[in-house]
Design a protein around this motif. Structure first.
Motif, PDB file in Angstrom:
ATOM      1  N   ILE A 163     -11.954 -11.382  38.155  1.00  0.00           N
ATOM      2  CA  ILE A 163     -11.638 -12.977  37.468  1.00  0.00           C
ATOM      3  C   ILE A 163     -10.020 -13.463  37.193  1.00  0.00           C
ATOM      4  O   ILE A 163      -9.439 -14.244  37.288  1.00  0.00           O
ATOM      5  N   PHE A 164      -9.644 -12.476  36.227  1.00  0.00           N
ATOM      6  CA  PHE A 164      -8.875 -12.406  34.940  1.00  0.00           C
ATOM      7  C   PHE A 164      -7.930 -11.415  35.602  1.00  0.00           C
ATOM      8  O   PHE A 164      -8.323 -10.012  34.866  1.00  0.00           O
ATOM      9  N   ASN A 165      -6.257 -11.562  34.836  1.00  0.00           N
ATOM     10  CA  ASN A 165      -5.966 -10.228  35.391  1.00  0.00           C
ATOM     11  C   ASN A 165      -6.024  -9.560  35.859  1.00  0.00           C
ATOM     12  O   ASN A 165      -6.433  -8.558  35.290  1.00  0.00           O
ATOM     13  N   TYR A 166      -6.259  -9.299  36.883  1.00  0.00           N
ATOM     14  CA  TYR A 166      -6.871  -8.365  37.769  1.00  0.00           C
ATOM     15  C   TYR A 166      -6.104  -7.089  38.452  1.00  0.00           C
ATOM     16  O   TYR A 166      -6.434  -5.989  38.697  1.00  0.00           O
ATOM     17  N   SER A 167      -4.890  -7.525  38.701  1.00  0.00           N
ATOM     18  CA  SER A 167      -3.866  -6.346  38.658  1.00  0.00           C
ATOM     19  C   SER A 167      -2.319  -6.881  38.344  1.00  0.00           C
ATOM     20  O   SER A 167      -2.481  -7.933  38.219  1.00  0.00           O
TER      21      SER A 167
ATOM     22  N   THR B 200       0.089  -7.498  40.133  1.00  0.00           N
ATOM     23  CA  THR B 200       0.461  -8.562  41.272  1.00  0.00           C
ATOM     24  C   THR B 200      -0.731  -9.647  41.723  1.00  0.00           C
ATOM     25  O   THR B 200      -0.257 -10.735  42.161  1.00  0.00           O
ATOM     26  N   SER B 201      -1.646 -10.211  41.084  1.00  0.00           N
ATOM     27  CA  SER B 201      -3.106 -10.640  41.829  1.00  0.00           C
ATOM     28  C   SER B 201      -3.701 -11.096  40.490  1.00  0.00           C
ATOM     29  O   SER B 201      -4.190 -10.252  39.806  1.00  0.00           O
ATOM     30  N   GLU B 202      -3.613 -12.045  40.008  1.00  0.00           N
ATOM     31  CA  GLU B 202      -4.339 -12.491  38.972  1.00  0.00           C
ATOM     32  C   GLU B 202      -6.512 -11.803  38.699  1.00  0.00           C
ATOM     33  O   GLU B 202      -7.032 -11.854  38.663  1.00  0.00           O
ATOM     34  N   ILE B 203      -6.443 -12.641  40.343  1.00  0.00           N
ATOM     35  CA  ILE B 203      -8.298 -12.449  40.701  1.00  0.00           C
ATOM     36  C   ILE B 203      -7.544 -11.766  41.962  1.00  0.00           C
ATOM     37  O   ILE B 203      -7.089 -10.695  42.478  1.00  0.00           O
TER      38      ILE B 203
END
Length: 333
Positions: free
Chosen positions: A210-214, A216-219
Motif C-alpha cells: 500500500i506504500f511505494n509498491y513500485s 509506477t504504482s503507489e499500491i
C-alpha cells in the motif's frame, strides 16, 4: 458350534495399530476422565470468559497453536520464556513476537485453575490444543475431537521457528514446501489458511502493498483499490506505532466462516500470500471451492486441525507435565 473367523480378528486389529503413527496412538479423547474429570469444564469456562471480554483471544490462540505445532510438534515449546540458561527460547523468535498477550494469559489462567483441581496432571500442550478447539467452536467454526495425553517439550529454541514457519513474503513454492516437508498436503494447507477468517495482521506485514509498491504504482494493482485506500488510512503512522493493524477478513472479522476465501478472489486479501493463494493453479481451485461451499471448508479445516493437533507430539518420557507453562520443571544443565 465354533467360529472359524474368530482368530482372524487379531491380525487385523494388530495391523490397524501399525498404521497409526505410534505417538498419537497413545493419545485419546478421554485421557483425563479419571485423573482430572473437570478438565474440559475448566478449559471451556475460562475460554468463554476470556473470549467474551477480549475477542482477540480466538485468533490469538489459533495462531499460537499453529506456530507451536508446525515448528516441532504440539508440545508447548512456544510457551517457554527465555532465561539465562536458555536465552533464545521459541517465544522470542522474530516471527513469534507478534503473538497475542491474551493467548498467553488465558493459557496461564487455565493452567493455574487445573493445578488447583488436579495438580501435576494436565500438560500445557493439552491445554493449548483443547483451548484452540473450544475457541474455534465458540466463534462459529467446526467442532473436531481433540485427542489428549501430550507431554510438554524439554527444549525450546527460537532458531527452529524461523526454519519452520511460512512468511508473507514467500513464493507459493516456498510456502507449500513448509507444509509438505511436515507431511501436510496442499489441500490441508489451504484449509488451515482459512484461519485468517478471524483476527488481524500488523501493518508492517502488508505495508509494501500500500506504500511505494513500485516505480509506477503507489499500491499493488492486485489489491482492491477501496481496501487499499482504507488500509493506507489505518496504517499511516504504523512506523511510529507498530501495533497498528487491520482485520484479516474485512467483512466478518469476529466470525469463523468462509468469507476469507471469498475475499481472496475479490482482491480483498491483506497479504501477498493471500493473493497468490487465489491465483496459483495448485491452490485456486480449493479457494474457489471453499468460497462457495462453507461446509466443504469446515470439513477440511476440522480434519486438518485434528491432524495438526497430533503433529510431532511427545508422549511418555519424551516430555514432561510442566508445573508452570513458561518454564521447564528442571533447569537444563
Amino acid at each position: 458350534m465354533h467360529n472359524h473367523h474368530f482368530p482372524m480378528a487379531f491380525p487385523i486389529l494388530f495391523l490397524l495399530f501399525i498404521c497409526l503413527p505410534f505417538s498419537s496412538a497413545k493419545l485419546n479423547v478421554n485421557y483425563y476422565k479419571t485423573t482430572c474429570p473437570d478438565f474440559e469444564k475448566i478449559v471451556r469456562e475460562n475460554i468463554y470468559t476470556k473470549q467474551s471480554s477480549s475477542p482477540a483471544t480466538a485468533p490469538g490462540i489459533l495462531r499460537l497453536f499453529f506456530h507451536d505445532c508446525i515448528t516441532d510438534g504440539c508440545d508447548a515449546s512456544i510457551l517457554i520464556s527465555s532465561t539465562a540458561y536458555n536465552p533464545h527460547a521459541e517465544r522470542d523468535a522474530e516471527l513469534n513476537l507478534s503473538l497475542s498477550g491474551d493467548a498467553f494469559d488465558v493459557i496461564v489462567k487455565i493452567k493455574n485453575a487445573l493445578e488447583l483441581a488436579c495438580p501435576g496432571i494436565v500438560s500445557c500442550s493439552d491445554i493449548v490444543a483443547q483451548s484452540t478447539r473450544d475457541l474455534v467452536k465458540m466463534v462459529g467454526g467446526p467442532f473436531y475431537p481433540v485427542r489428549l495425553g501430550r507431554k510438554d517439550s524439554l527444549v525450546s529454541e527460537a532458531s527452529r521457528t524461523d526454519a519452520s514457519l511460512p512468511t508473507t513474503k514467500m513464493t507459493m513454492d516456498e510456502i507449500i514446501k513448509k507444509f509438505t516437508v511436515k507431511n501436510f498436503t496442499i489441500k490441508e494447507m489451504v484449509a488451515l489458511t482459512g484461519a485468517h477468517t478471524i483476527g488481524f495482521t500488523h501493518c508492517k506485514e502488508f505495508s509494501d502493498r500500500i506504500f511505494n509498491y513500485s516505480k509506477t504504482s503507489e499500491i499493488d494493482p492486485t489489491l482492491h483499490p477501496k481496501l487499499a485506500a482504507g488500509l493506507r488510512k489505518v496504517c499511516q503512522n504504523y512506523t511510529n506505532d507498530p501495533s497498528m493493524a487491520a482485520f484479516n477478513d474485512v467483512r466478518s472479522p469476529g466470525k469463523f466462516d468462509n468469507a476469507f476465501f471469498q475475499n481472496v478472489l475479490k482482491g480483498l486479501g491483506l497479504l501477498t500470500s493471500d493473493y497468490i493463494l487465489g491465483v496459483d493453479p495448485r491452490t485456486r481451485p480449493l479457494v474457489e471451492l471453499y468460497a462457495k461451499d462453507e461446509k466443504a471448508f469446515f470439513q477440511d479445516f476440522a480434519k486438518a486441525m485434528e491432524k495438526l493437533s497430533v503433529h510431532g507430539v511427545k508422549t511418555g518420557n519424551k516430555g514432561e507435565v510442566r508445573s508452570r507453562c513458561d518454564q521447564f520443571n528442571h533447569i537444563p544443565n
